[in-house]
Design an enzyme around this catalytic site. Structure first.
Site, short mmCIF file in Angstrom:
data_model
loop_
_atom_site.label_atom_id
_atom_site.label_comp_id
_atom_site.label_asym_id
_atom_site.label_seq_id
_atom_site.Cartn_x
_atom_site.Cartn_y
_atom_site.Cartn_z
N HIS A 7 -1.77 -5.50 1.24
CA HIS A 7 -3.47 -5.83 1.34
C HIS A 7 -2.91 -7.68 1.00
CE1 HIS A 7 -7.18 -7.79 0.09
NE2 HIS A 7 -6.54 -8.30 -1.55
N TYR A 53 -12.30 -3.29 -3.46
CA TYR A 53 -12.52 -3.05 -1.70
C TYR A 53 -14.47 -2.91 -1.77
CZ TYR A 53 -8.43 -2.51 0.40
OH TYR A 53 -6.62 -2.29 0.65
N GLU A 99 -8.87 -11.06 -7.75
CA GLU A 99 -8.86 -9.74 -6.92
C GLU A 99 -7.65 -9.69 -8.35
OE1 GLU A 99 -7.59 -10.02 -3.38
OE2 GLU A 99 -9.21 -9.87 -2.28
N ASN A 136 -1.84 -0.10 7.36
CA ASN A 136 -1.23 -0.68 7.50
C ASN A 136 -0.41 -1.87 6.45
OD1 ASN A 136 -3.44 -1.94 6.21
ND2 ASN A 136 -4.64 -3.66 7.54
N LYS A 196 0.69 -1.15 0.26
CA LYS A 196 -0.24 -0.11 -0.08
C LYS A 196 0.88 1.38 0.07
CE LYS A 196 -4.28 -2.31 2.31
NZ LYS A 196 -4.55 -2.40 3.47
N1 UDP Z 1 -9.81 -0.88 7.46
C1 UDP Z 1 -9.35 0.69 7.87
N2 UDP Z 1 -10.33 0.33 9.43
C2 UDP Z 1 -11.32 -0.88 9.55
C3 UDP Z 1 -11.43 -1.33 8.71
C4 UDP Z 1 -10.44 -1.51 7.93
O1 UDP Z 1 -9.20 0.82 7.72
O2 UDP Z 1 -12.11 -0.76 10.59
C5 UDP Z 1 -8.80 -1.08 5.93
C6 UDP Z 1 -7.55 -1.68 5.68
O3 UDP Z 1 -6.31 -1.16 5.92
C7 UDP Z 1 -7.68 -2.97 5.37
C8 UDP Z 1 -8.83 -2.56 4.00
O4 UDP Z 1 -9.89 -1.97 5.65
O5 UDP Z 1 -6.83 -3.53 5.12
C9 UDP Z 1 -9.92 -3.87 4.20
O6 UDP Z 1 -10.27 -4.38 5.51
P1 UDP Z 1 -10.25 -5.79 5.80
O7 UDP Z 1 -11.37 -6.44 6.74
O8 UDP Z 1 -10.48 -6.69 4.40
O9 UDP Z 1 -9.07 -6.33 6.24
P2 UDP Z 1 -7.62 -7.18 5.40
O10 UDP Z 1 -8.58 -8.34 4.77
O11 UDP Z 1 -6.51 -6.09 4.43
O12 UDP Z 1 -6.90 -7.24 6.55
MG MG Z 2 -9.94 -8.39 3.06
#
Ligand code: UDP
Ligand code: MG
Length: 151
Positions: free
Chosen positions: A116, A49, A127, A113, A9
């Site tokens: 992805h 997303y 994806e 974070n 990212k």
């Molecule tokens: N995210 C965020 N706040 C939240 C939850 C998710 O900013 O409370 C963002 C974060 O960048 C995350 C992405 O949205 O990686 C996608 O969320 P997901 O639950 O799919 O997490 P991941 O699969 O990336 O662990």
């Molecule tokens: Mg996810």
């Protein structure tokens, strides 16, 4: 072959962590099938997303992922590879991610974070198809180390 889409990212690129993060994946023995630097536009961000549309963090997520260049990669391997990569990535919130994971070693906040990774083989296929054209990928290529990684 099971595969995952990886996105390093904007924060990972801005912080100079592309090399260290890709190194971890390579050192684990995972194999690249595709790799490029790109800027994600709003339409692509919303499509990628789509499952999060309507959630409170969605607008911030779209603006974060479109804010600066990202590095996208396709990483493939045997069955179980997607789960193995998710374990290396760590919990979504870096504050809760275990030390030794990518998020647990490099991040502190959920909105920054770093990486992805597809959460299932099915997500991986969906994806990969939205980020890469088939001709951009090399799906099967011989690697001298393969017999030393896979029995
Ligand atoms: N995210 C965020 N706040 C939240 C939850 C998710 O900013 O409370 C963002 C974060 O960048 C995350 C992405 O949205 O990686 C996608 O969320 P997901 O639950 O799919 O997490 P991941 O699969 O990336 O662990
Ligand atoms: Mg996810």
């Amino acid at each position: 072959m099971e595969r995952a889409l990886i996105i390093l990212k904007p924060d990972a690129v801005q912080r100079g962590l592309v090399g260290p993060i890709l190194t971890r994946l390579e050192q684990r023995g995972l194999k690249l099938q595709g790799l490029k630097l790109m800027q994600v536009d709003e339409a692509l961000a919303r499509r990628h997303y789509a499952e999060h549309e309507g959630k409170g963090f969605f607008a911030g997520l779209v603006s974060y992922i479109t804010s600066a260049p990202v590095v996208v990669a396709v990483v493939g391997g045997k069955p179980g590879t997607v789960e193995l990569i998710r374990a290396m990535v760590g919990a979504t919130n870096p504050a809760k991610a275990a030390p030794g994971t990518i998020r647990g070693d490099f991040g502190v906040e959920i909105g920054r974070n770093l990486i992805h990774a597809s959460d299932s083989p099915e997500s991986g296929e969906r994806e990969v198809a939205i980020f890469f054209r088939p001709e951009e990928l090399i799906v099967e290529w011989g690697r001298a180390a393969d017999p030393w990684i896979y029995e």
